[in-house]
Motif scaffolding. Structure first.
Motif, PDB file in Angstrom:
ATOM      1  N   ASP A 187     -27.034 -21.728   6.405  1.00 44.87           N
ATOM      2  CA  ASP A 187     -26.290 -22.591   7.325  1.00 44.87           C
ATOM      3  C   ASP A 187     -27.012 -22.790   8.654  1.00 44.87           C
ATOM      4  OD1 ASP A 187     -25.510 -20.625   9.315  1.00 44.87           O
ATOM      5  OD2 ASP A 187     -24.091 -19.842   7.884  1.00 44.87           O
ATOM      6  N   PHE A 192     -20.763 -16.182  18.306  1.00 41.95           N
ATOM      7  CA  PHE A 192     -20.101 -15.990  17.011  1.00 41.95           C
ATOM      8  C   PHE A 192     -20.347 -14.579  16.484  1.00 41.95           C
ATOM      9  CE2 PHE A 192     -24.302 -17.795  16.248  1.00 41.95           C
ATOM     10  CZ  PHE A 192     -24.833 -16.924  15.326  1.00 41.95           C
ATOM     11  N   TYR A 223     -31.903 -20.148  19.413  1.00 41.28           N
ATOM     12  CA  TYR A 223     -32.302 -18.853  18.855  1.00 41.28           C
ATOM     13  C   TYR A 223     -33.522 -18.262  19.563  1.00 41.28           C
ATOM     14  CZ  TYR A 223     -28.951 -18.933  15.011  1.00 41.28           C
ATOM     15  OH  TYR A 223     -27.798 -18.917  14.276  1.00 41.28           O
ATOM     16  N   LEU A 238     -37.641 -11.422   7.153  1.00 43.53           N
ATOM     17  CA  LEU A 238     -38.225 -12.727   7.471  1.00 43.53           C
ATOM     18  C   LEU A 238     -37.391 -13.350   8.592  1.00 43.53           C
ATOM     19  CD1 LEU A 238     -40.356 -14.894   6.507  1.00 43.53           C
ATOM     20  CD2 LEU A 238     -38.473 -15.930   5.242  1.00 43.53           C
ATOM     21  N   SER A 278     -37.317 -16.209  14.861  1.00 43.70           N
ATOM     22  CA  SER A 278     -37.086 -16.139  16.303  1.00 43.70           C
ATOM     23  C   SER A 278     -37.720 -14.873  16.889  1.00 43.70           C
ATOM     24  CB  SER A 278     -35.577 -16.147  16.584  1.00 43.70           C
ATOM     25  OG  SER A 278     -35.311 -15.542  17.830  1.00 43.70           O
ATOM     26  N   PRO A 311     -32.391 -12.027   9.602  1.00 42.62           N
ATOM     27  CA  PRO A 311     -31.579 -10.822   9.835  1.00 42.62           C
ATOM     28  C   PRO A 311     -30.723 -10.837  11.104  1.00 42.62           C
ATOM     29  CG  PRO A 311     -33.930 -10.312   9.576  1.00 42.62           C
ATOM     30  CD  PRO A 311     -33.831 -11.770   9.783  1.00 42.62           C
ATOM     31  N   GLY A 312     -30.755 -11.884  11.894  1.00 42.99           N
ATOM     32  CA  GLY A 312     -29.869 -11.978  13.061  1.00 42.99           C
ATOM     33  C   GLY A 312     -30.127 -10.890  14.080  1.00 42.99           C
ATOM     34  N   LEU A 331     -35.186 -12.673  18.551  1.00 45.13           N
ATOM     35  CA  LEU A 331     -34.378 -11.859  17.629  1.00 45.13           C
ATOM     36  C   LEU A 331     -35.203 -10.733  16.998  1.00 45.13           C
ATOM     37  CD1 LEU A 331     -31.973 -14.435  15.913  1.00 45.13           C
ATOM     38  CD2 LEU A 331     -31.458 -12.767  17.680  1.00 45.13           C
ATOM     39  N   LEU A 344     -21.483  -7.690  11.447  1.00 42.09           N
ATOM     40  CA  LEU A 344     -21.022  -7.240  12.773  1.00 42.09           C
ATOM     41  C   LEU A 344     -19.532  -6.936  12.753  1.00 42.09           C
ATOM     42  CD1 LEU A 344     -23.564  -9.237  13.495  1.00 42.09           C
ATOM     43  CD2 LEU A 344     -22.576  -9.159  15.761  1.00 42.09           C
ATOM     44  N   GLU A 365     -34.917  -9.469   3.491  1.00 37.62           N
ATOM     45  CA  GLU A 365     -33.735 -10.039   4.141  1.00 37.62           C
ATOM     46  C   GLU A 365     -34.144 -11.314   4.868  1.00 37.62           C
ATOM     47  OE1 GLU A 365     -31.386  -7.884   7.119  1.00 37.62           O
ATOM     48  OE2 GLU A 365     -29.964  -9.542   7.111  1.00 37.62           O
ATOM     49  N   ILE A 393     -30.329 -23.507   8.765  1.00 32.00           N
ATOM     50  CA  ILE A 393     -31.541 -24.309   8.516  1.00 32.00           C
ATOM     51  C   ILE A 393     -31.162 -25.794   8.659  1.00 32.00           C
ATOM     52  CG2 ILE A 393     -33.396 -24.748   6.864  1.00 32.00           C
ATOM     53  CD1 ILE A 393     -33.301 -21.879   6.693  1.00 32.00           C
ATOM     54  N   PHE A 445     -25.117 -13.182  19.104  1.00 36.28           N
ATOM     55  CA  PHE A 445     -24.178 -12.426  18.262  1.00 36.28           C
ATOM     56  C   PHE A 445     -23.195 -11.587  19.068  1.00 36.28           C
ATOM     57  CE2 PHE A 445     -28.000 -13.237  15.903  1.00 36.28           C
ATOM     58  CZ  PHE A 445     -27.511 -13.741  14.718  1.00 36.28           C
ATOM     59  N   PHE A 504     -27.744 -17.406   6.150  1.00 36.50           N
ATOM     60  CA  PHE A 504     -29.125 -17.839   6.396  1.00 36.50           C
ATOM     61  C   PHE A 504     -29.215 -19.356   6.255  1.00 36.50           C
ATOM     62  CE2 PHE A 504     -33.342 -18.800   4.427  1.00 36.50           C
ATOM     63  CZ  PHE A 504     -34.112 -18.562   5.565  1.00 36.50           C
TER      64      PHE A 504
HETATM   65  C1  LIG Z   1     -26.562 -17.337  11.539  1.00 38.56           C
HETATM   66  S1  LIG Z   1     -27.842 -16.214  11.739  1.00 38.56           S
HETATM   67  C2  LIG Z   1     -27.380 -15.003  10.520  1.00 38.56           C
HETATM   68  C3  LIG Z   1     -27.802 -13.639  10.908  1.00 38.56           C
HETATM   69  C4  LIG Z   1     -27.518 -12.472   9.971  1.00 38.56           C
HETATM   70  N1  LIG Z   1     -27.963 -12.700   8.626  1.00 38.56           N
HETATM   71  C5  LIG Z   1     -26.078 -12.049   9.992  1.00 38.56           C
HETATM   72  O1  LIG Z   1     -25.416 -12.160   8.968  1.00 38.56           O
HETATM   73  O2  LIG Z   1     -25.627 -11.598  11.050  1.00 38.56           O
HETATM   74  C6  LIG Z   1     -29.265 -17.016  11.048  1.00 38.56           C
HETATM   75  C7  LIG Z   1     -30.542 -16.212  11.119  1.00 38.56           C
HETATM   76  O3  LIG Z   1     -31.573 -16.878  10.372  1.00 38.56           O
HETATM   77  C8  LIG Z   1     -32.754 -16.967  11.182  1.00 38.56           C
HETATM   78  N2  LIG Z   1     -33.537 -18.122  10.661  1.00 38.56           N
HETATM   79  C9  LIG Z   1     -33.205 -19.410  10.638  1.00 38.56           C
HETATM   80  N3  LIG Z   1     -34.161 -20.164  10.042  1.00 38.56           N
HETATM   81  C10 LIG Z   1     -35.104 -19.303   9.640  1.00 38.56           C
HETATM   82  C11 LIG Z   1     -36.346 -19.442   8.942  1.00 38.56           C
HETATM   83  N4  LIG Z   1     -36.789 -20.642   8.540  1.00 38.56           N
HETATM   84  N5  LIG Z   1     -37.065 -18.335   8.677  1.00 38.56           N
HETATM   85  C12 LIG Z   1     -36.627 -17.123   9.068  1.00 38.56           C
HETATM   86  N6  LIG Z   1     -35.476 -16.910   9.754  1.00 38.56           N
HETATM   87  C13 LIG Z   1     -34.726 -17.980  10.033  1.00 38.56           C
HETATM   88  C14 LIG Z   1     -32.189 -17.106  12.573  1.00 38.56           C
HETATM   89  O4  LIG Z   1     -33.127 -16.903  13.583  1.00 38.56           O
HETATM   90  C15 LIG Z   1     -31.095 -16.029  12.512  1.00 38.56           C
HETATM   91  O5  LIG Z   1     -31.631 -14.750  12.596  1.00 38.56           O
END
Ligand SMILES: C[S@@+](CC[C@H](N)C(=O)[O-])C[C@H]1O[C@@H](n2cnc3c(N)ncnc32)[C@H](O)[C@@H]1O
Length: 348
Positions: A146, A38, A26, A104, A107, A76-77, A110, A43, A73, A148, A32, A144
């Motif tokens: 999935d 993915f 990330y 929040l 990355s 936010p990807g 991102l 999207l 949010e 972590i 994306f 979100f």
């Molecule tokens: C699989 S993506 C989903 C993106 C978006 N929500 C979407 O539906 O297209 C996971 C997102 O969560 C962020 N992320 C993961 N762990 C995080 C954390 N601890 N705090 C903030 N963002 C986090 C990633 O960087 C990424 O933007």
């Protein structure tokens, strides 16, 4: 090139593979869309984000239209959800006046992409939840949890072993299993995760984040709406999965070049949120939720002035979101709030 050498618990390994500042997945690329690895619901079709907007506005109305209302949010990807959300806000002026939007995102790469995509003054990026000073707050996360890192354990002969990944010279070497302490056993038992055989997946970090979110909800009022792919009852499966260029990848290969996720345990989320004294609706699948919000009716309106090609594209995308074989039933929706409420839009 990764800097992995030695033995890492599964969560530490995922943490490095996804978020290491120099080679983490990330941190380096935009994963994306078609060119990436993915796609996610926002999207696939803007109708997804429109339906969530409808839900959020209804929730705000149910709260009595508070003059100040925050939406956070989570993860936010590439900013697609927030972009559609903000674009449509103009149609609801009194809601637009009340809402503040916080993103929040951990990355930096991102965040840059999100800032370019969203380009809206209502949106503030936050580093942590301490920056949220008042409420009510609604937390929203799509895919979100999935992302972590999780811990994995194997149960063999009634003993529980944590799984570790061993790397030699930056390449995967072998798995190592270490019997867990009595303290860890107690924790797994308390969460209802202990089982007689198979794999246990424990989202330790995810639950820590959830706990800090719950603290904000309890203090300032509000709730949390989560959409993710997952299951209602743990079956003892290893659900870690990895994708590179839309194809399956073994999770310890292509470190930093492939996404790693897992299926979210919704029963655990539900138990955890209830134990934190939040009130929960039942968990429904994505198809149920979006249909109750009127996604099919909205599609009909949007497609009225569309030509054949546009119509075909719209319904093809809708099918991906709603079909039982695709995202419709694998994706689940959960909502928990501070106060017991009769607000059950999308869940009944
Ligand atoms: C699989 S993506 C989903 C993106 C978006 N929500 C979407 O539906 O297209 C996971 C997102 O969560 C962020 N992320 C993961 N762990 C995080 C954390 N601890 N705090 C903030 N963002 C986090 C990633 O960087 C990424 O933007």
């Amino acid at each position: 090139m990764n800097n992995l050498n030695g033995t890492y618990s599964v969560d530490k390994f995922i943490e490095s593979a996804l978020y290491d500042k120099s080679y983490g997945y990330y941190s380096k690329k935009n994963p994306f869309g078609k060119q990436g690895d993915f796609v996610t619901a926002p999207l696939i079709s803007p109708l997804f984000s429109e339906m969530v907007l409808v839900w959020v506005i209804s929730y705000w109305i149910n709260l009595g239209k508070p003059k100040e209302f925050s939406l956070v949010e989570l993860g936010p990807g590439n900013g697609s959800f927030c972009k559609t959300f903000c674009k449509n806000l103009k149609k609801f002026p009194s809601f637009e006046n009340s809402i503040k939007i916080f993103l929040l995102e951990r990355s930096k790469k991102l965040i840059k992409i999100q800032k370019n995509t969203i380009n809206n003054k209502k949106v503030t990026w936050i580093k942590n939840l301490d920056q949220i000073k008042n409420g009510p707050i609604l937390f929203f996360g799509n895919e979100f949890f999935d992302s972590i890192p999780i811990k994995q354990f194997e149960v063999k002969n009634f003993s529980v072993y944590e799984k570790f990944v061993n790397f030699k010279n930056h390449k995967f070497n072998k798995f190592i299993f270490k019997e867990v302490s009595a303290k860890t056993l107690k924790k797994l038992k308390k969460l209802g995760l202990l089982r007689k055989k198979g794999t246990i997946e424990y989202p330790q970090k995810g639950l820590e984040i959830l706990e800090s979110i719950v603290k904000k909800i309890t203090k300032f009022d509000g709730g949390i709406l989560l959409i993710d792919y997952g299951y209602l009852k743990a079956q003892g499966n290893d659900t870690l999965q990895s994708l590179k260029s839309h194809k399956k990848n073994i999770f310890y290969n292509n470190v930093g070049k492939a996404d790693i996720t897992y299926l979210v345990n919704f029963e655990l989320l539900s138990k955890f949120l209830t134990s934190q004294k939040l009130f929960l609706n039942k968990i429904v699948n994505q198809s149920f939720f979006l249909k109750k919000l009127g996604i099919l009716e909205r599609a009909e309106i949007v497609s009225k002035n569309a030509n054949f090609k546009e119509k075909a594209d719209l319904y093809y995308r809708l099918e991906r979101l709603l079909s039982e074989k695709k995202m419709g039933s694998l994706f689940k929706v959960i909502f928990a709030s501070k106060n017991k409420t009769n607000f059950n839009l999308g869940f009944k």
